[in-house]
Write a protein that holds these residues in place. Structure first.
Motif, short mmCIF file in Angstrom:
data_model
loop_
_atom_site.label_atom_id
_atom_site.label_comp_id
_atom_site.label_asym_id
_atom_site.label_seq_id
_atom_site.Cartn_x
_atom_site.Cartn_y
_atom_site.Cartn_z
N ALA A 40 1.59 1.43 8.65
CA ALA A 40 0.85 1.11 7.43
C ALA A 40 -0.29 2.10 7.21
O ALA A 40 -0.57 2.51 6.08
N SER A 41 -0.93 2.50 8.31
CA SER A 41 -2.02 3.47 8.22
C SER A 41 -1.52 4.81 7.68
O SER A 41 -2.14 5.42 6.80
N ALA A 47 -0.50 7.72 0.55
CA ALA A 47 -0.64 7.25 -0.84
C ALA A 47 -1.94 7.77 -1.45
O ALA A 47 -1.95 8.24 -2.61
N ILE A 48 -3.02 7.70 -0.69
CA ILE A 48 -4.32 8.15 -1.22
C ILE A 48 -4.35 9.66 -1.39
O ILE A 48 -4.77 10.18 -2.42
N LEU A 49 -3.89 10.38 -0.36
CA LEU A 49 -4.00 11.84 -0.39
C LEU A 49 -3.04 12.51 -1.38
O LEU A 49 -3.24 13.67 -1.74
N THR A 50 -2.03 11.81 -1.83
CA THR A 50 -1.12 12.38 -2.83
C THR A 50 -1.50 11.96 -4.25
O THR A 50 -0.84 12.36 -5.22
N ALA A 51 -2.57 11.16 -4.37
CA ALA A 51 -2.97 10.67 -5.69
C ALA A 51 -3.72 11.74 -6.49
O ALA A 51 -4.45 12.57 -5.93
N ASN A 52 -3.51 11.70 -7.79
CA ASN A 52 -4.25 12.54 -8.73
C ASN A 52 -4.85 11.61 -9.78
O ASN A 52 -4.13 10.87 -10.44
N LEU A 53 -6.17 11.67 -9.94
CA LEU A 53 -6.86 10.79 -10.87
C LEU A 53 -7.88 11.58 -11.67
O LEU A 53 -8.44 12.57 -11.17
N PRO A 54 -8.17 11.17 -12.90
CA PRO A 54 -9.18 11.87 -13.69
C PRO A 54 -10.59 11.60 -13.18
O PRO A 54 -10.89 10.50 -12.72
N GLY A 143 -4.31 -1.20 2.84
CA GLY A 143 -4.66 -2.42 3.55
C GLY A 143 -5.44 -3.47 2.79
O GLY A 143 -5.76 -4.52 3.35
N ASN A 144 -5.75 -3.23 1.52
CA ASN A 144 -6.54 -4.20 0.75
C ASN A 144 -5.63 -5.29 0.17
O ASN A 144 -5.33 -5.30 -1.01
N ARG A 145 -5.19 -6.19 1.01
CA ARG A 145 -4.27 -7.24 0.58
C ARG A 145 -4.94 -8.28 -0.31
O ARG A 145 -4.29 -8.99 -1.06
N GLN A 146 -6.27 -8.39 -0.22
CA GLN A 146 -6.99 -9.39 -1.02
C GLN A 146 -7.30 -8.91 -2.43
O GLN A 146 -7.79 -9.67 -3.26
N SER A 147 -7.06 -7.62 -2.71
CA SER A 147 -7.38 -7.04 -4.02
C SER A 147 -8.83 -7.33 -4.41
O SER A 147 -9.13 -7.73 -5.54
N ALA A 148 -9.73 -7.14 -3.46
CA ALA A 148 -11.16 -7.38 -3.69
C ALA A 148 -11.92 -6.06 -3.61
O ALA A 148 -11.45 -5.09 -3.02
N LEU A 149 -13.09 -6.03 -4.23
CA LEU A 149 -13.95 -4.86 -4.20
C LEU A 149 -15.30 -5.26 -3.61
O LEU A 149 -15.72 -6.40 -3.75
N PRO A 150 -16.00 -4.30 -2.98
CA PRO A 150 -15.56 -2.92 -2.72
C PRO A 150 -14.60 -2.85 -1.54
O PRO A 150 -14.55 -3.75 -0.72
N TYR A 151 -13.87 -1.74 -1.51
CA TYR A 151 -12.96 -1.49 -0.39
C TYR A 151 -13.11 -0.02 -0.03
O TYR A 151 -13.04 0.86 -0.89
N GLU A 160 -5.76 11.22 8.60
CA GLU A 160 -5.36 9.91 9.11
C GLU A 160 -6.45 8.88 8.82
O GLU A 160 -7.64 9.22 8.87
N ILE A 161 -6.05 7.66 8.54
CA ILE A 161 -7.04 6.61 8.31
C ILE A 161 -7.69 6.23 9.64
O ILE A 161 -7.02 5.83 10.58
N ALA A 162 -9.01 6.39 9.69
CA ALA A 162 -9.76 6.05 10.90
C ALA A 162 -10.25 4.61 10.87
O ALA A 162 -10.34 3.96 11.91
N GLU A 163 -10.57 4.11 9.66
CA GLU A 163 -11.06 2.74 9.53
C GLU A 163 -11.02 2.34 8.06
O GLU A 163 -11.08 3.20 7.17
#
Length: 203
Positions: A40-41, A47-54, A143-151, A160-163
């Motif tokens: 999962a890590s 997923a994050i590192l391949t994202a492109n956002l404005p 890992g944000n299964r609760q869909s809550a902020l902040p994350y 690699e995800i450290a935490e």
């Protein structure tokens, strides 16, 4: 009509997140680490590192451009009280550890005009990207299964995800994790290198 639909989606999303936030607030005030399996890590980091956002100027930014630094990705919104409480500490940490290769990346799940105004008013000194409703998938993948902020997701120099932390993260807790990561060398050298004032100038 499309703008109205988008506004309704943001309002519904905001109401859900606020409700969830109040339910979790007491236990998350110190930033609760999320336990991820190795698979999962890896998937979350990819997923994050391949994202492109404005960014707040409307220019698309690849998160992978900061690979090789220690990246602190913070999912937030202008209407999220714990988010607003931790951002000043993130600004201070960015200034303190910039030359050592730390870069915060704020991903706001919010309306672009509100994010831009907030970022400029409070002098956010790190990249701020604007996500849509679909950006929740990035946080969930990490890992944000609760869909809550902040994350908050901390990615080491090797990508690699450290935490991960659900809820507000206090600077002293974050520093204990980040300082050793800044001293590590990545398994593979990346061209981006330590973040500097030039690479953040437009943010």
């Amino acid at each position: 009509m499309a703008k109205l639909r988008q506004l309704l989606i943001y309002l519904a999303l905001g109401a859900l997140a606020i409700t969830t936030g109040f339910m979790l607030r007491a236990q998350l005030m110190g930033g609760s680490p999320t336990v991820l399996s190795s698979e999962a890590s890896q998937q979350g980091a990819k997923a994050i590192l391949t994202a492109n956002l404005p960014d707040i100027q409307g220019e698309n930014q690849a998160i992978s451009q900061w690979l090789g630094n220690v990246i602190v990705v913070n999912f937030w919104a202008t209407w999220c009280t714990p988010c607003r409480e931790e951002i000043p500490e993130f600004i201070a940490a960015q200034e303190k550890f910039r030359d050592q290769g730390l870069v915060f990346v704020g991903i706001a799940i919010d309306q672009a005009d509100k994010v831009k105004a907030y970022s400029e008013e409070f002098g956010i000194n790190y990249p701020v990207l604007v996500g849509s409703f679909h950006t929740w998938a990035l946080a969930e993948a990490a890992g944000n299964r609760q869909s809550a902020l902040p994350y908050t997701v901390v990615i080491n120099r090797s990508g690699e995800i450290a935490e991960t932390y659900l809820g507000r993260v206090h600077l002293n807790k974050l520093e204990k994790l980040v300082i050793p990561l800044l001293k590590e060398n990545p398994h593979a050298q990346h061209s981006s290198g330590p973040v500097d004032s030039i690479s953040l100038r437009s943010f």
